[in-house]
Design a protein around this motif. Structure first.
Motif, mmCIF file in Angstrom:
data_model
loop_
_atom_site.group_PDB
_atom_site.id
_atom_site.type_symbol
_atom_site.label_atom_id
_atom_site.label_comp_id
_atom_site.label_asym_id
_atom_site.label_seq_id
_atom_site.Cartn_x
_atom_site.Cartn_y
_atom_site.Cartn_z
ATOM 1 N N GLY A 5 4.679 -1.674 81.007
ATOM 2 C CA GLY A 5 4.431 -2.094 82.378
ATOM 3 C C GLY A 5 5.616 -2.846 82.952
ATOM 4 N N SER A 6 5.483 -3.229 84.188
ATOM 5 C CA SER A 6 6.544 -3.988 84.847
ATOM 6 C C SER A 6 6.612 -5.398 84.267
ATOM 7 N N LEU A 7 7.658 -6.086 84.596
ATOM 8 C CA LEU A 7 7.795 -7.480 84.174
ATOM 9 C C LEU A 7 6.602 -8.288 84.688
ATOM 10 N N TRP A 8 6.190 -8.019 85.930
ATOM 11 C CA TRP A 8 5.049 -8.728 86.501
ATOM 12 C C TRP A 8 3.781 -8.458 85.696
ATOM 13 N N ASP A 9 3.575 -7.184 85.301
ATOM 14 C CA ASP A 9 2.389 -6.836 84.508
ATOM 15 C C ASP A 9 2.363 -7.619 83.199
ATOM 16 N N CYS A 10 3.503 -7.708 82.548
ATOM 17 C CA CYS A 10 3.594 -8.448 81.279
ATOM 18 C C CYS A 10 3.343 -9.937 81.485
ATOM 19 N N LEU A 11 3.916 -10.488 82.544
ATOM 20 C CA LEU A 11 3.731 -11.905 82.853
ATOM 21 C C LEU A 11 2.269 -12.206 83.169
ATOM 22 N N ALA A 12 1.649 -11.373 83.992
ATOM 23 C CA ALA A 12 0.247 -11.585 84.370
ATOM 24 C C ALA A 12 -0.669 -11.480 83.146
#
Length: 64
Positions: A5-12
């Motif tokens: 996933g995107s960086l945002w997906d991983c962070l979330a």
């Protein structure tokens, strides 16, 4: 095999699993995943309202 996933997906996802765990450490200070998400959302909001960035646009951030 699927693409990550995107960086945002991983962070979330990390913020959901462990919101109070340190996400970033720098010179003795720490930022939790909850705080990092809050700051990322604030930056995204500012970029959308002040910078003309639309959802889905890619943005490069540079800091010195």
């Amino acid at each position: 095999m699927t693409a990550p996933g995107s960086l945002w997906d991983c962070l979330a996802a990390s913020a959901e699993r462990a919101p109070d765990k340190a996400a970033v450490r720098f010179y003795g200070s720490a930022l939790t995943y909850r705080e990092l998400v809050r700051q990322a959302e604030a930056l995204a909001s500012w970029l959308q309202h002040s910078g003309g960035v639309k959802p889905g646009d890619r943005v490069l951030l540079f800091s010195q």
